[in-house]
Motif scaffolding. Structure first.
Motif, PDB file in Angstrom:
ATOM      1  N   PRO A   1       5.982  66.009  46.222  1.00  0.00           N
ATOM      2  CA  PRO A   1       5.393  64.697  46.497  1.00  0.00           C
ATOM      3  C   PRO A   1       6.427  63.601  46.769  1.00  0.00           C
ATOM      4  N   ASP A   2       7.707  63.904  46.509  1.00  0.00           N
ATOM      5  CA  ASP A   2       8.769  62.922  46.706  1.00  0.00           C
ATOM      6  C   ASP A   2       9.950  63.624  47.382  1.00  0.00           C
ATOM      7  N   LYS A   3      10.538  62.990  48.412  1.00  0.00           N
ATOM      8  CA  LYS A   3      11.664  63.594  49.131  1.00  0.00           C
ATOM      9  C   LYS A   3      12.855  63.831  48.210  1.00  0.00           C
ATOM     10  N   LYS A   4      13.021  62.961  47.212  1.00  0.00           N
ATOM     11  CA  LYS A   4      14.135  63.133  46.269  1.00  0.00           C
ATOM     12  C   LYS A   4      14.020  64.470  45.547  1.00  0.00           C
ATOM     13  N   LEU A   5      12.792  64.842  45.158  1.00  0.00           N
ATOM     14  CA  LEU A   5      12.588  66.108  44.456  1.00  0.00           C
ATOM     15  C   LEU A   5      12.992  67.282  45.344  1.00  0.00           C
ATOM     16  N   LEU A   6      12.641  67.212  46.604  1.00  0.00           N
ATOM     17  CA  LEU A   6      12.994  68.282  47.536  1.00  0.00           C
ATOM     18  C   LEU A   6      14.504  68.343  47.720  1.00  0.00           C
ATOM     19  N   PHE A   7      15.144  67.200  47.831  1.00  0.00           N
ATOM     20  CA  PHE A   7      16.591  67.147  47.991  1.00  0.00           C
ATOM     21  C   PHE A   7      17.299  67.764  46.787  1.00  0.00           C
ATOM     22  N   LEU A   8      16.839  67.420  45.590  1.00  0.00           N
ATOM     23  CA  LEU A   8      17.472  67.953  44.380  1.00  0.00           C
ATOM     24  C   LEU A   8      17.193  69.443  44.213  1.00  0.00           C
ATOM     25  N   GLU A   9      16.044  69.902  44.683  1.00  0.00           N
ATOM     26  CA  GLU A   9      15.754  71.340  44.650  1.00  0.00           C
ATOM     27  C   GLU A   9      16.711  72.090  45.570  1.00  0.00           C
ATOM     28  N   VAL A  10      16.960  71.523  46.748  1.00  0.00           N
ATOM     29  CA  VAL A  10      17.922  72.125  47.675  1.00  0.00           C
ATOM     30  C   VAL A  10      19.315  72.133  47.045  1.00  0.00           C
ATOM     31  N   ALA A  11      19.684  71.027  46.401  1.00  0.00           N
ATOM     32  CA  ALA A  11      20.998  70.936  45.764  1.00  0.00           C
ATOM     33  C   ALA A  11      21.132  71.951  44.630  1.00  0.00           C
ATOM     34  N   LYS A  12      20.073  72.110  43.869  1.00  0.00           N
ATOM     35  CA  LYS A  12      20.081  73.097  42.779  1.00  0.00           C
ATOM     36  C   LYS A  12      20.297  74.498  43.337  1.00  0.00           C
ATOM     37  N   THR A  13      19.586  74.823  44.402  1.00  0.00           N
ATOM     38  CA  THR A  13      19.720  76.131  45.037  1.00  0.00           C
ATOM     39  C   THR A  13      21.137  76.336  45.560  1.00  0.00           C
ATOM     40  N   GLU A  14      21.719  75.268  46.110  1.00  0.00           N
ATOM     41  CA  GLU A  14      23.079  75.357  46.642  1.00  0.00           C
ATOM     42  C   GLU A  14      24.084  75.572  45.520  1.00  0.00           C
ATOM     43  N   CYS A  15      23.905  74.893  44.388  1.00  0.00           N
ATOM     44  CA  CYS A  15      24.773  75.096  43.214  1.00  0.00           C
ATOM     45  C   CYS A  15      24.777  76.562  42.792  1.00  0.00           C
ATOM     46  N   LEU A  16      23.574  77.124  42.698  1.00  0.00           N
ATOM     47  CA  LEU A  16      23.452  78.510  42.254  1.00  0.00           C
ATOM     48  C   LEU A  16      24.030  79.475  43.281  1.00  0.00           C
ATOM     49  N   ARG A  17      23.818  79.187  44.562  1.00  0.00           N
ATOM     50  CA  ARG A  17      24.369  80.043  45.614  1.00  0.00           C
ATOM     51  C   ARG A  17      25.891  80.065  45.543  1.00  0.00           C
ATOM     52  N   GLN A  18      26.480  78.896  45.343  1.00  0.00           N
ATOM     53  CA  GLN A  18      27.943  78.805  45.270  1.00  0.00           C
ATOM     54  C   GLN A  18      28.468  79.579  44.061  1.00  0.00           C
ATOM     55  N   SER A  19      27.807  79.410  42.921  1.00  0.00           N
ATOM     56  CA  SER A  19      28.302  80.062  41.703  1.00  0.00           C
ATOM     57  C   SER A  19      28.127  81.572  41.770  1.00  0.00           C
ATOM     58  N   GLU A  20      27.023  82.023  42.358  1.00  0.00           N
ATOM     59  CA  GLU A  20      26.801  83.462  42.448  1.00  0.00           C
ATOM     60  C   GLU A  20      27.756  84.119  43.447  1.00  0.00           C
ATOM     61  N   THR A  21      28.099  83.386  44.509  1.00  0.00           N
ATOM     62  CA  THR A  21      29.094  83.900  45.451  1.00  0.00           C
ATOM     63  C   THR A  21      30.443  84.018  44.757  1.00  0.00           C
ATOM     64  N   ALA A  22      30.756  83.042  43.908  1.00  0.00           N
ATOM     65  CA  ALA A  22      32.008  83.092  43.155  1.00  0.00           C
ATOM     66  C   ALA A  22      32.028  84.291  42.215  1.00  0.00           C
ATOM     67  N   MET A  23      30.873  84.647  41.637  1.00  0.00           N
ATOM     68  CA  MET A  23      30.827  85.782  40.732  1.00  0.00           C
ATOM     69  C   MET A  23      31.014  87.092  41.488  1.00  0.00           C
ATOM     70  N   VAL A  24      30.572  87.153  42.736  1.00  0.00           N
ATOM     71  CA  VAL A  24      30.843  88.338  43.564  1.00  0.00           C
ATOM     72  C   VAL A  24      32.346  88.511  43.704  1.00  0.00           C
TER      73      VAL A  24
ATOM     74  N   LEU B   1      39.782  82.141  39.960  1.00  0.00           N
ATOM     75  CA  LEU B   1      39.747  80.738  39.548  1.00  0.00           C
ATOM     76  C   LEU B   1      39.980  79.813  40.746  1.00  0.00           C
ATOM     77  N   THR B   2      40.864  80.217  41.633  1.00  0.00           N
ATOM     78  CA  THR B   2      41.122  79.421  42.836  1.00  0.00           C
ATOM     79  C   THR B   2      39.868  79.363  43.705  1.00  0.00           C
ATOM     80  N   ASP B   3      39.180  80.494  43.831  1.00  0.00           N
ATOM     81  CA  ASP B   3      37.950  80.542  44.617  1.00  0.00           C
ATOM     82  C   ASP B   3      36.867  79.664  43.991  1.00  0.00           C
ATOM     83  N   ILE B   4      36.718  79.759  42.675  1.00  0.00           N
ATOM     84  CA  ILE B   4      35.738  78.929  41.964  1.00  0.00           C
ATOM     85  C   ILE B   4      36.068  77.450  42.162  1.00  0.00           C
TER      86      ILE B   4
END
Length: 207
Positions: A54-77, A89-92
């Motif tokens: 119902p609010d664009k801010k919520l959608l933006f933060l959901e995208v940001a949350k997904t991006e945070c997790l994508r970055q961290s999971e790629t680092a774990m690979v 550590l350099t990659d992270i």
């Protein structure tokens, strides 16, 4: 005064909406992204989009949350690929600073700060489901490296927080306060190299 954040509703096209919004936000930023362009990229109607967010801010933060997790999971690979602790550590660090210092990351930060009084749960929800889970991945890696004997850490959570702060040295404040001059690649390389070296000097077992 109602300080409760608007609620997100999950549904069949939820992931489709988030994926489409990611493309638009990454390309146009928060301010430049219109609901019309997001709906078009996601292949849904505006009514469907608003039914989930119902609010664009919520959608933006959901995208940001997904991006945070994508970055961290790629680092774990990377962490499980056989790379050394220092390389991982350099990659992270590169992923962490890349997100935090990006225009996208800065917009996330500004929205959470700007809405912290009106909708305190907005920032808390984003933190718990994004940065906090990304932090947990770093803690997981540091635990593994400690068990292998590459690192000697007693308080792994504190060490993870220390590493995150080392990676932002000077750079984050320069961007937040809109100081003159862009952060350059040599600036990033200098801070990341220094962060990893200092962390290894404190916790590495070969020091």
């Amino acid at each position: 005064m109602n300080n409760q954040s608007p609620k997100i509703k999950k549904g069949r096209k939820f992931d489709q909406v988030v994926a489409g919004a990611r493309d638009v936000f990454m390309r146009e930023g928060y301010t430049g992204a219109s609901v019309d362009s997001i709906a078009k990229a996601a292949g849904v109607s505006k009514a469907t989009l608003y039914s989930y967010f119902p609010d664009k801010k919520l959608l933006f933060l959901e995208v940001a949350k997904t991006e945070c997790l994508r970055q961290s999971e790629t680092a774990m690979v990377q962490a499980h690929s056989g790379a050394s602790t220092e390389e991982t550590l350099t990659d992270i660090a590169r992923r962490m600073t890349g997100f935090v210092l990006s225009e996208f990351g800065q917009q996330v930060f500004r929205i959470c700060v700007a809405e912290s009084e009106r909708f305190p749960e907005l920032g808390r929800t984003f933190y718990r489901s994004g940065p906090e889970l990304a932090r947990a991945r770093v803690v997981e890696f540091l635990n593994c490296a400690t068990e292998r004997g590459d690192l000697a850490i007693e308080d792994v959570e504190l060490a993870a927080d220390q590493f995150a702060e080392l990676c932002k040295a000077d750079l984050f404040q320069r961007v937040v306060f809109n100081m003159p001059g862009k952060v350059t690649q040599p600036d990033l390389d200098r801070v990341i190299k220094g962060a990893v070296q200092m962390f290894m000097a404190r916790y590495g077992t070969s020091r």
